[in-house]
Design a protein around this motif. Structure first.
Motif, PDB file in Angstrom:
ATOM      1  N   GLY A   1      -3.223   2.092  -2.524  1.00  0.00           N
ATOM      2  CA  GLY A   1      -2.215   3.079  -2.187  1.00  0.00           C
ATOM      3  C   GLY A   1      -2.144   4.283  -3.221  1.00  0.00           C
TER       4      GLY A   1
ATOM      5  N   HIS B   1       0.806  -1.173  -0.035  1.00  0.00           N
ATOM      6  CA  HIS B   1       0.107   0.021  -0.164  1.00  0.00           C
ATOM      7  C   HIS B   1       0.872   1.211  -0.042  1.00  0.00           C
ATOM      8  CE1 HIS B   1      -2.515   3.110   1.716  1.00  0.00           C
ATOM      9  NE2 HIS B   1      -3.504   2.315   1.102  1.00  0.00           N
ATOM     10  N   ALA B   2       2.048   1.442   0.899  1.00  0.00           N
ATOM     11  CA  ALA B   2       2.782   2.374   0.885  1.00  0.00           C
ATOM     12  C   ALA B   2       3.639   2.468  -0.277  1.00  0.00           C
ATOM     13  CB  ALA B   2       3.799   2.150   2.219  1.00  0.00           C
TER      14      ALA B   2
ATOM     15  N   HIS C   1       1.240   4.338  -2.844  1.00  0.00           N
ATOM     16  CA  HIS C   1       1.389   5.897  -2.416  1.00  0.00           C
ATOM     17  C   HIS C   1       2.544   6.310  -2.954  1.00  0.00           C
ATOM     18  CE1 HIS C   1       0.890   9.176  -0.095  1.00  0.00           C
ATOM     19  NE2 HIS C   1      -0.439   8.817   0.709  1.00  0.00           N
TER      20      HIS C   1
END
Length: 506
Positions: free
Chosen positions: A452, A299-300, A303
């Motif tokens: 993300g 997810h990060a 992002h």
């Protein structure tokens, strides 16, 4: 010391063959007593044997038929009989027969029926006698020419010569035709012990004291390399997800006729070294080995990818893909599929469904659908993402796919191409990591990554299923061809994706 033949490029015979010592055009370029006289001819037999063994040599499997000298520069002279090593910088075109099935156009750079040629950057150390510690770096001992009786070797393996490169970048200036540039805000210490990295494939890298890393491009062409252009542009937007270039060097090619002078070759980029970081590929495999959760990391990473895409769109021109561009995009994907299927019969049963994925995109273009295009990473996967000691994802290696022409790599493209590359990387990690249900693990990571990305960009790539599927299919087709040629045992990994993607359009 450019050769007269450089202006003729690959359209004409080489200036030195692999089996004969002849460098008449070098002598013509600088006179009978010039520093280029005899140099290429004396080096050609050595380079013909050494060059194809290098991991970064792009023409494996085809014989080297000759060489043409683009430039030769003494960065550090070494008088005969002295104990000081010399450093000689070369740009050399290696001429080879065309690869089987080669298609002209798309920036291939030579005409039909002519020998293909790639320009390589080579750094030679020159000594009277090679110390035992440098024996693995030996290239050979030229016979004749200005280096007659000396020993030449891979200079990057010599800490003394690698330090000379850093010093040239620390104190910028010209050493015709080379130009060394440093960012005004960068502080580069004078003494940093060098260490040649051994894991590079298409380039070479030297780490200086765990503070900087110098990436040297081995196969070069006129134009700014994206691995300099993009990080430099991102740094000027304040983006902290990409290490900012501290210095770089380039070479000015000689004129090619009466037209505009070709753009400089980007030769190397010095950037901060992210000591203590681990790449995403290793982190994913480590998590798989102990069945640890990787969802938050994926997810990060999504992002971070979105942040970099937004910064590139802010820093560099963007465009819109309309019907002609979209149809061209789909046609190029179809052509790559046909070429791969001709080489890998395992693709044949899925051709119809895969072509349909591309046709879905073309059909949307015909209805008036448009998509934004911008500069992208170009070869994004887990190995190009580093989790730093501060637990922040950084993206590296913006060169794109080195096998593609530079002009193509610098062209604005849909950001979903990068996303598709990362999604394919999750599939590879699940397979290599030995998960019991690899498609389930990869599916979870793909969903987390896209979520993300959507959180940071406001646009979920899954909301454009036709475009995402087409780009993921194109990437999987490339992987099938690569694995069939280089790692047949890995072929089931992309073939599993091919079956999944083909089923999705039936």
């Amino acid at each position: 010391m450019p050769e007269a033949s450089f202006s003729r490029g690959a359209h004409h015979p080489p200036t030195a063959t692999a089996s004969t010592a002849a460098a008449s055009t070098a002598a013509a370029a600088r006179g009978p007593d010039g520093p280029g006289a005899g140099l290429l001819g004396s080096l050609a037999p050595l380079l013909a044997e050494w060059l194809p063994r290098q991991r970064w040599f792009a023409g494996k499997g085809r014989p080297v038929t000759g060489f043409a000298l683009v430039s030769a520069t003494e960065i550090l002279p070494s008088p005969p009989g002295g104990t000081t090593p010399g450093l000689l910088h070369l740009l050399i075109r290696a001429q080879q027969p065309e690869p089987p099935g080669h298609r002209h156009g798309f920036g291939c750079g030579h005409r039909r029926g002519a020998a293909a040629s790639d320009c390589y950057q080579i750094l030679l150390g020159v000594r009277t006698t090679l110390p035992p510690s440098l024996a693995p770096a030996l290239i050979g001992r030229p016979s004749g020419g200005p280096l007659d009786g000396r020993t030449v070797y891979e200079a990057l393996a010599d800490p003394r010569l690698a330090s000379i490169l850093l010093e040239r970048l620390r104190v910028p200036g010209r050493l015709d035709p080379l130009r060394f540039v440093r960012e005004p805000s960068s502080a580069i210490p004078s003494i940093l012990p060098p260490r040649l990295m051994t894991a590079e494939q298409s380039n070479s890298s030297v780490v200086y004291g765990d503070t900087f890393i110098l990436k040297l491009f081995r196969r070069v062409s006129p134009g700014t390399n994206p691995d300099l252009e993009l990080p430099l542009a991102l740094a000027r937007t304040g983006c902290t997800r990409v290490p900012a270039p501290a210095a770089w060097f380039e070479a000015a090619p000689p004129p090619e006729g009466p037209g505009p002078r070709p753009e400089p070759f980007t030769l190397g980029v010095l950037q901060p070294y992210l000591a203590g970081s681990t790449d995403g590929w290793q982190l994913a495999l480590d998590a798989l080995a102990v069945r640890a959760d990787f969802t938050d990391a994926a997810h990060a990473l999504g992002h971070a990818t979105a942040e970099v895409h937004l910064a590139m769109a802010d820093a560099l021109p963007v465009s819109v893909l309309r019907r002609p561009q979209i149809e061209h995009l789909a046609a190029a994907m179809s052509e790559r599929l046909d070429s791969a299927a001709a080489a890998v019969p395992a693709l044949q049963p899925y051709r119809g469904a895969l072509h349909a994925a591309y046709e879905d995109v073309a059909a949307l273009g015909r209805t008036g659908r448009t998509w934004a295009a911008q500069r992208i990473h170009g070869d994004l996967h887990l190995g190009q993402a580093l989790l730093t000691a501060e637990r922040q994802w950084s993206l590296i290696d913006f060169e794109g796919e080195p096998s593609r022409p530079l002009a193509e790599r610098r062209r604005p493209q849909p950001p979903v191409r990068d996303i598709a590359g990362m999604l394919r990387s999750f599939d590879y990690a699940a397979a290599v990591g030995g998960h019991d249900t690899p498609q389930d693990w990869a599916g979870g990571m793909r969903a987390a990554y896209c979520a993300g990305y959507a959180e940071a960009s406001g646009t979920d790539p899954r909301d454009e299923p036709e475009l995402l599927r087409a780009h993921e299919t194109d990437k999987a087709v490339y992987e099938v061809l690569y694995e069939a040629r280089h790692r047949p045992d890995w072929l089931p990994v992309p073939m599993t994706a091919i079956r999944r993607l083909a089923a999705a359009v039936r």
